[in-house]
Scaffold this active site. Structure first.
Site, mmCIF file in Angstrom:
data_model
loop_
_atom_site.group_PDB
_atom_site.id
_atom_site.type_symbol
_atom_site.label_atom_id
_atom_site.label_comp_id
_atom_site.label_asym_id
_atom_site.label_seq_id
_atom_site.Cartn_x
_atom_site.Cartn_y
_atom_site.Cartn_z
ATOM 1 N N CYS A 120 0.163 31.203 -9.201
ATOM 2 C CA CYS A 120 0.809 32.323 -10.072
ATOM 3 C C CYS A 120 -0.021 32.469 -11.070
ATOM 4 O O CYS A 120 -0.473 31.599 -11.890
ATOM 5 C CB CYS A 120 2.302 31.893 -10.270
ATOM 6 S SG CYS A 120 2.822 33.089 -11.395
ATOM 7 N N GLU B 266 10.573 32.039 -15.688
ATOM 8 C CA GLU B 266 11.622 31.303 -14.971
ATOM 9 C C GLU B 266 12.835 31.613 -15.563
ATOM 10 O O GLU B 266 13.256 31.369 -16.545
ATOM 11 C CB GLU B 266 11.284 30.098 -14.910
ATOM 12 C CG GLU B 266 12.609 28.951 -14.442
ATOM 13 C CD GLU B 266 13.124 29.427 -12.981
ATOM 14 O OE1 GLU B 266 12.383 29.647 -12.129
ATOM 15 O OE2 GLU B 266 14.324 29.746 -12.779
ATOM 16 N N SER C 35 12.296 30.576 -4.641
ATOM 17 C CA SER C 35 10.917 30.191 -4.325
ATOM 18 C C SER C 35 10.761 28.979 -3.630
ATOM 19 O O SER C 35 10.823 27.882 -4.555
ATOM 20 C CB SER C 35 9.977 30.690 -5.574
ATOM 21 O OG SER C 35 10.276 31.757 -5.987
ATOM 22 N N LEU C 36 10.642 28.809 -2.352
ATOM 23 C CA LEU C 36 10.519 27.655 -1.853
ATOM 24 C C LEU C 36 9.131 27.164 -1.684
ATOM 25 O O LEU C 36 8.494 26.120 -2.032
ATOM 26 C CB LEU C 36 11.259 27.396 -0.379
ATOM 27 C CG LEU C 36 11.599 26.171 0.174
ATOM 28 C CD1 LEU C 36 12.258 25.116 -0.503
ATOM 29 C CD2 LEU C 36 12.191 26.294 1.760
ATOM 30 N N ASN D 59 -1.393 37.065 -2.611
ATOM 31 C CA ASN D 59 -2.108 37.885 -3.141
ATOM 32 C C ASN D 59 -3.294 37.191 -3.840
ATOM 33 O O ASN D 59 -3.110 36.330 -4.880
ATOM 34 C CB ASN D 59 -1.319 38.584 -4.127
ATOM 35 C CG ASN D 59 -0.177 39.294 -3.760
ATOM 36 O OD1 ASN D 59 -0.410 40.152 -2.682
ATOM 37 N ND2 ASN D 59 1.012 39.323 -4.048
ATOM 38 N N CYS E 260 3.628 40.392 -6.493
ATOM 39 C CA CYS E 260 4.383 39.181 -6.686
ATOM 40 C C CYS E 260 3.194 38.041 -7.113
ATOM 41 O O CYS E 260 2.265 37.908 -6.468
ATOM 42 C CB CYS E 260 4.857 38.740 -5.463
ATOM 43 S SG CYS E 260 6.497 38.120 -5.623
HETATM 44 S S1 SF4 Z 1 8.145 29.974 -11.890
HETATM 45 FE FE1 SF4 Z 1 7.534 32.197 -11.134
HETATM 46 S S2 SF4 Z 1 6.494 33.016 -13.141
HETATM 47 FE FE2 SF4 Z 1 6.728 30.768 -13.459
HETATM 48 S S3 SF4 Z 1 4.642 30.100 -12.805
HETATM 49 FE FE3 SF4 Z 1 6.149 29.849 -11.072
HETATM 50 S S4 SF4 Z 1 5.977 31.783 -9.746
HETATM 51 FE FE4 SF4 Z 1 4.890 32.080 -11.809
#
Ligand code: SF4
Length: 348
Positions: free
Chosen positions: A124, A167, A220-221, A296, A339
């Site tokens: 991310c 988050e 988010s798994l 991505n 994303c």
């Molecule tokens: S919780 Fe979401 S915004 Fe935070 S690092 Fe993980 S994917 Fe990225």
């Protein structure tokens, strides 16, 4: 809360109940709070002097005792596919981003809940910013108000997803207040069905959220076992998959409601046939659907997108196992709005 030397409360940080408590603490009747709250969420209200059904005396008092902040759109960028990314300048010069994703008549707004993020997910871009601070309720709701005002009232934002920077469940109190305001019939009047809360897996906070408000949950798994998930998502070391899925099982759902599991496909890491089979087995006890997100790619991120055939094979295994599985095509990747690509670079 943002760093500020100004002790005056911003009334757009209050739910209706919190505003009622504050207004009555000034010796005013509770119905005044209802009047004020109604004004706060009418388009174009930037000053207490516009609240014309309040006495001049009360308007003057509010002016002296409280603030009314607004979020300003700093820039916006339109992708070739219609996705629009907005950057907002906050009072302390931090920048946050929201993404509007049109799909036919549906308009989904992806909003941020923090400046940066502390969760450190390996795939991310937001994680590369580190964590700066939590957004206030006014800043969270302000993204919806500002984008709606940019669109005009005929083009109503239909769905709101807390999947932008940050988050959300690590900023739970402010997020819950923002949900109160978004859902209030005198606020922005969104049905809980239209709002989705995303989390990287803060299991205890999922339980807390469930006890406070009704919304859709997206988790988010991104891996079907703890060994891979530990590498991709540091949160897994604190709340491993079993603990996370227990919290998901306890999350109250309406009859036809399902939890969405997001699964980013990273070439050679978590996209194999065995991974798909393990995922199918793992989610069996849950009422859920699965979104597959081919990675991505970005120079800062050490992962590659799988081949299309790999993605389709992964989807097929889950489909055969009886799941509803969508492959989420990347929207807005030409403007870094896809994303995991939100990482405001200007001032923050
Ligand atoms: S919780 Fe979401 S915004 Fe935070 S690092 Fe993980 S994917 Fe990225």
């Amino acid at each position: 809360m943002p760093p500020s030397s100004d002790p005056l409360p911003d009334l757009r940080n209050f739910s209706r109940q919190q505003l009622t408590d504050w207004v009555t603490s000034l010796g005013q009747p509770a119905f005044r709070a209802k009047q004020i709250f109604t004004w706060l969420y009418r388009p174009g209200i930037i000053d207490f002097s516009q609240m014309t059904n309040l006495s001049k005396d009360l308007r003057g008092k509010l002016h002296d005792l409280a603030l009314l902040t607004d979020l300003a759109i700093e820039t916006s960028e339109l992708s070739q596919d219609g996705t629009k990314k907005y950057a907002f300048a906050l009072a302390d010069d931090a920048i946050i981003e929201s993404v509007l994703i049109p799909d036919g008549k549906r308009r989904t707004l992806c909003i941020s809940s923090q400046v940066g993020c502390a969760m450190g997910c390996a795939f991310c871009l937001t994680a590369t910013m580190g964590f700066k601070r939590n957004l206030t309720p006014a800043e969270i709701v302000g993204q919806v108000r500002a984008v709606q005002s940019d669109l005009g009232e005929e083009q109503r934002i239909n769905n709101i997803v807390y999947m932008g920077m940050g988050e959300p469940l690590a900023n739970l109190d402010n997020v819950i207040t923002s949900l109160d305001i978004l859902g209030d019939e005198l606020g922005l009047a969104y049905s809980a069905k239209r709002i989705t809360m995303s989390t990287c897996g803060l299991a205890p906070q999922i339980n807390k959220l469930a006890g406070k408000v009704k919304v859709n949950l997206a988790v988010s798994l991104h891996a079907a076992n703890d060994i891979i998930r530990d590498q991709l998502m540091p949160v897994n070391k604190k709340y491993p998959i079993a603990e996370l899925l227990t919290a998901c099982q306890e999350f109250p759902l309406d009859k036809r409601q399902k939890i969405t599991f997001e699964y980013i496909l990273l070439a050679g890491i978590n996209d194999g046939v065995e991974d798909a089979r393990a995922l199918a087995k793992l989610l069996r006890p849950l009422s859920c659907k699965i979104n597959l997100l081919p990675c991505n790619e970005a120079p800062e991120i050490p992962f590659r997108k799988p081949k299309e055939a790999t993605v389709l094979a992964f989807q097929d295994i889950l489909k055969w196992a009886g799941y509803t599985v969508l492959i989420r095509s990347s929207r807005g990747d030409d403007i870094s709005a896809a994303c995991g690509q939100l990482a405001a670079k200007k001032k923050s």
